[in-house]
Design a protein around this motif. Structure first.
Motif, PDB file in Angstrom:
ATOM      1  N   GLN A   1      24.721  43.742  26.744  1.00 15.83           N
ATOM      2  CA  GLN A   1      25.878  43.146  27.414  1.00 15.83           C
ATOM      3  C   GLN A   1      25.423  41.876  28.124  1.00 15.83           C
ATOM      4  N   THR A   2      25.798  40.720  27.591  1.00 22.03           N
ATOM      5  CA  THR A   2      25.392  39.480  28.264  1.00 22.03           C
ATOM      6  C   THR A   2      26.031  39.401  29.654  1.00 22.03           C
ATOM      7  N   MET A   3      27.206  40.012  29.792  1.00 19.96           N
ATOM      8  CA  MET A   3      27.884  39.965  31.093  1.00 19.96           C
ATOM      9  C   MET A   3      27.555  41.212  31.928  1.00 19.96           C
ATOM     10  N   ALA A   4      26.376  41.769  31.692  1.00 18.12           N
ATOM     11  CA  ALA A   4      26.037  43.059  32.325  1.00 18.12           C
ATOM     12  C   ALA A   4      26.161  43.026  33.848  1.00 18.12           C
ATOM     13  N   ALA A   5      25.963  41.858  34.439  1.00 18.77           N
ATOM     14  CA  ALA A   5      26.019  41.779  35.899  1.00 18.77           C
ATOM     15  C   ALA A   5      27.370  42.241  36.435  1.00 18.77           C
ATOM     16  N   TRP A   6      28.373  42.272  35.542  1.00 18.84           N
ATOM     17  CA  TRP A   6      29.706  42.671  36.014  1.00 18.84           C
ATOM     18  C   TRP A   6      29.926  44.185  35.952  1.00 18.84           C
ATOM     19  N   ALA A   7      28.988  44.882  35.287  1.00 15.56           N
ATOM     20  CA  ALA A   7      29.181  46.328  35.123  1.00 15.56           C
ATOM     21  C   ALA A   7      28.576  47.076  36.309  1.00 15.56           C
ATOM     22  N   ILE A   8      28.866  46.645  37.507  1.00 19.15           N
ATOM     23  CA  ILE A   8      28.228  47.311  38.647  1.00 19.15           C
ATOM     24  C   ILE A   8      29.150  48.356  39.247  1.00 19.15           C
ATOM     25  N   HIS A   9      28.510  49.300  39.895  1.00 16.73           N
ATOM     26  CA  HIS A   9      29.246  50.454  40.394  1.00 16.73           C
ATOM     27  C   HIS A   9      30.164  50.075  41.562  1.00 16.73           C
ATOM     28  N   GLU A  10      31.326  50.694  41.570  1.00 15.16           N
ATOM     29  CA  GLU A  10      32.285  50.418  42.652  1.00 15.16           C
ATOM     30  C   GLU A  10      31.854  51.090  43.946  1.00 15.16           C
ATOM     31  N   THR A  11      31.899  50.383  45.021  1.00 12.42           N
ATOM     32  CA  THR A  11      31.764  51.057  46.304  1.00 12.42           C
ATOM     33  C   THR A  11      33.164  51.489  46.708  1.00 12.42           C
ATOM     34  N   LYS A  12      33.245  52.135  47.821  1.00 15.79           N
ATOM     35  CA  LYS A  12      34.538  52.637  48.261  1.00 15.79           C
ATOM     36  C   LYS A  12      35.517  51.486  48.533  1.00 15.79           C
ATOM     37  N   MET A  13      36.752  51.715  48.181  1.00 18.06           N
ATOM     38  CA  MET A  13      37.745  50.682  48.441  1.00 18.06           C
ATOM     39  C   MET A  13      38.290  50.807  49.865  1.00 18.06           C
ATOM     40  N   LYS A  14      38.647  49.674  50.412  1.00 20.55           N
ATOM     41  CA  LYS A  14      39.208  49.683  51.749  1.00 20.55           C
ATOM     42  C   LYS A  14      40.582  49.009  51.692  1.00 20.55           C
ATOM     43  N   VAL A  15      41.605  49.740  52.099  1.00 20.79           N
ATOM     44  CA  VAL A  15      42.962  49.169  52.095  1.00 20.79           C
ATOM     45  C   VAL A  15      43.293  48.764  53.529  1.00 20.79           C
ATOM     46  N   GLU A  16      43.613  47.486  53.710  1.00 21.43           N
ATOM     47  CA  GLU A  16      43.853  47.007  55.080  1.00 21.43           C
ATOM     48  C   GLU A  16      45.132  46.186  55.158  1.00 21.43           C
ATOM     49  N   ARG A  17      45.735  46.254  56.333  1.00 21.85           N
ATOM     50  CA  ARG A  17      46.842  45.350  56.608  1.00 21.85           C
ATOM     51  C   ARG A  17      46.281  43.964  56.810  1.00 21.85           C
ATOM     52  N   ARG A  18      46.992  42.978  56.355  1.00 20.51           N
ATOM     53  CA  ARG A  18      46.476  41.623  56.480  1.00 20.51           C
ATOM     54  C   ARG A  18      47.622  40.684  56.839  1.00 20.51           C
ATOM     55  N   PRO A  19      47.678  40.264  58.093  1.00 20.45           N
ATOM     56  CA  PRO A  19      48.779  39.384  58.477  1.00 20.45           C
ATOM     57  C   PRO A  19      48.594  37.988  57.891  1.00 20.45           C
ATOM     58  N   ALA A  20      49.668  37.307  57.614  1.00 17.09           N
ATOM     59  CA  ALA A  20      49.583  35.942  57.101  1.00 17.09           C
ATOM     60  C   ALA A  20      50.722  35.146  57.686  1.00 17.09           C
ATOM     61  N   GLY A  21      50.454  34.131  58.455  1.00 18.26           N
ATOM     62  CA  GLY A  21      51.450  33.238  59.077  1.00 18.26           C
ATOM     63  C   GLY A  21      52.892  33.743  59.066  1.00 18.26           C
ATOM     64  N   ALA A  22      53.729  33.096  59.757  1.00 20.84           N
ATOM     65  CA  ALA A  22      55.180  33.327  59.769  1.00 20.84           C
ATOM     66  C   ALA A  22      55.535  34.802  59.925  1.00 20.84           C
ATOM     67  N   GLY A  23      54.662  35.551  60.584  1.00 19.94           N
ATOM     68  CA  GLY A  23      54.976  36.934  60.904  1.00 19.94           C
ATOM     69  C   GLY A  23      55.024  37.866  59.697  1.00 19.94           C
ATOM     70  N   ARG A  24      54.504  37.414  58.553  1.00 19.53           N
ATOM     71  CA  ARG A  24      54.572  38.261  57.368  1.00 19.53           C
ATOM     72  C   ARG A  24      53.339  39.166  57.307  1.00 19.53           C
ATOM     73  N   ALA A  25      53.586  40.440  57.195  1.00 18.05           N
ATOM     74  CA  ALA A  25      52.454  41.363  57.091  1.00 18.05           C
ATOM     75  C   ALA A  25      52.195  41.649  55.620  1.00 18.05           C
ATOM     76  N   GLY A  26      50.934  41.736  55.254  1.00 17.70           N
ATOM     77  CA  GLY A  26      50.611  42.057  53.860  1.00 17.70           C
ATOM     78  C   GLY A  26      49.498  43.085  53.818  1.00 17.70           C
ATOM     79  N   TRP A  27      49.082  43.410  52.620  1.00 19.90           N
ATOM     80  CA  TRP A  27      48.009  44.368  52.427  1.00 19.90           C
ATOM     81  C   TRP A  27      46.947  43.746  51.558  1.00 19.90           C
ATOM     82  N   THR A  28      45.716  44.140  51.789  1.00 25.32           N
ATOM     83  CA  THR A  28      44.689  43.709  50.862  1.00 25.32           C
ATOM     84  C   THR A  28      43.688  44.835  50.644  1.00 25.32           C
ATOM     85  N   VAL A  29      43.098  44.854  49.460  1.00 27.30           N
ATOM     86  CA  VAL A  29      42.115  45.889  49.131  1.00 27.30           C
ATOM     87  C   VAL A  29      40.791  45.195  48.885  1.00 27.30           C
ATOM     88  N   SER A  30      39.738  45.628  49.582  1.00 26.12           N
ATOM     89  CA  SER A  30      38.442  45.038  49.292  1.00 26.12           C
ATOM     90  C   SER A  30      37.549  46.070  48.619  1.00 26.12           C
TER      91      SER A  30
END
Ligand SMILES: Cc1cc2nc3c(=O)[nH]c(=O)nc-3n(C[C@H](O)[C@H](O)[C@H](O)COP(=O)(O)O)c2cc1C
Length: 392
Positions: free
Chosen positions: A84-113
């Motif tokens: 796999q030439t792109m082997a660097a992308w086949a790395i194991h997932e760490t735990k996902m974190k779901v967070e609220r993420r505010p963005a201007g104009a009082g809009r609340a959003g979500w993001t997953v890291s």
């Protein structure tokens, strides 16, 4: 209509009818039929590639919930020796974190890291997952599509044909009946890798990769190119879309910030594509950027910060014929109004039936404003893009 919507929203909290598109058509005269990679699907809401499409159990749940389609986690292409030439992308997932993420104009959003990138188990296990997806697709329960990260060379280097050939042939061997549908994931590459700093290189990939996949497949194949916002400006984003003329569909999404920055940017770029001349900052070639008409790309699918039916409408009115969500299927259960069912079911309930922010409420409102007309007595989801285009 409004009272009926409130009643449905309330009673479907406990259980969404499996064939809710038929209910919507019968009760509201709204046809939610949408399109993903050339296939008609009963409504526009699917699952984007990622951690939520890693095993047959997740696919089974999605079929039971009534999702329109699911894109499998991205597998890294390999040749017959397992290189796999792109082997660097086949790395194991760490735990996902779901967070609220505010963005201007009082809009609340979500993001997953998360840290992981592609499928990190043997290719044979991926093929078993594709087989399970094929069976669900054939049974008409859920359209399932594999996603691949193929080799992307530097400008002076050739493509590793062996990886294209072997991987595509294996997928085709499992799928058997044409056409094979495949998503090609460009995303982390365009965002994070040093190779991605070179614009001519990116444009070469986008121009050539669909043809490589076609050449590598023993059966006819349809390809959706998943474009990520590179770290350049909106204009280059448009050039990237234009370079994808060889693809059958585009999946448009944004950098890994998630939330509103992502959807704002996606919508802005799509808008420029759909309304030539709308942005004075985009001279010349923008005139022929209209995806449906001239770039030769028949279809766009939207992804990024879709947490309401209204946001689906924003994408649809800019030409997207379906949408792919990830984050909204991962929220804490307390965030959904529905009280029972899988997250996919609860999400569909909110996205479609919410009396203020749902897809039906939004389409009825567009009708009331004269921005969407009934055809043979029905409001049609697939008319949204065409209508916006005419208006633009
Ligand atoms: C944890 C996680 C893993 C993902 N993995 C992939 C992947 O392997 N391949 C891919 O094309 N997109 C991947 N994505 C992108 C999603 O499919 C989706 O396009 C993106 O998250 C934007 O949609 P959202 O705002 O609804 O989450 C991933 C997203 C998340 C959050």
């Amino acid at each position: 209509m409004r009272a009926k919507l409130e009643r449905d929203f309330d009673r479907f909290k406990r259980e969404l009818p499996r064939d809710f598109p038929a209910h919507v058509r019968g009760s509201y005269r709204i046809d939610l039929t949408a399109r993903y990679l050339g296939e008609l699907v009963p409504h526009p809401i699917g699952k984007g590639s990622g951690q939520l499409s890693l095993n047959p159990g997740q696919l089974e749940d999605d079929a039971a919930a009534g999702l329109a389609f699911a894109v499998l986690k991205t597998v890294i292409a390999e040749d017959e020796t397992g290189t796999q030439t792109m082997a660097a992308w086949a790395i194991h997932e760490t735990k996902m974190k779901v967070e609220r993420r505010p963005a201007g104009a009082g809009r609340a959003g979500w993001t997953v890291s998360w840290k992981g990138r592609g499928w990190d188990r043997p290719f044979a296990e991926y093929l078993a997952l594709v087989r399970a997806g094929r069976d669900l697709t054939r049974a008409g329960r859920l359209l399932v599509v594999p996603s691949v990260k193929y080799h992307l060379p530097r400008l002076a280097e050739p493509f590793r044909e062996g990886e294209y050939r072997y991987t595509t042939a294996q997928l085709a061997g499992v799928w058997r009946e044409p056409p094979l549908l495949v998503e090609k994931d460009f995303s982390p590459t365009l965002a994070g890798d040093a190779l991605a700093d070179d614009r001519p290189q990116i444009l070469r990939w986008l121009r050539e990769v669909p043809a490589r996949i076609h050449a590598a497949s023993p059966i006819p194949v349809r390809i959706a190119v998943k474009l990520m916002n590179a770290r350049f400006d909106d204009r280059f984003q448009s050039e990237m879309m234009n370079a994808c003329a060889g693809a059958d569909a585009l999946v448009c999404w944004g950098v890994a910030y998630g939330g509103w920055e992502l959807s704002d940017r996606n919508l802005r770029v799509l808008e420029t594509q759909l309304t030539p001349g709308a942005s004075p900052g985009f001279p010349g070639s923008v005139e022929k950027l209209t995806p449906h008409a001239s770039a030769g790309i028949p279809e766009i699918t939207g992804t990024g910060n879709i947490c309401s039916g209204r946001m689906i409408l924003e994408y649809a009115r800019r030409g997207c014929e379906s949408v792919q969500l990830h984050t909204f299927f991962q929220l804490p259960l307390s965030e959904y109004a529905a009280t029972r069912g899988s997250r996919a079911q609860r999400a569909l309930h909110a996205l479609v039936f919410h009396p203020q922010d749902g897809l039906l409420a939004g389409m009825l409102e567009l009708e009331a404003r004269g921005a969407l007309e009934r055809q043979s007595g029905e409001l049609r989801f697939l008319d949204l893009g065409a209508h916006a285009h005419r208006a633009g």
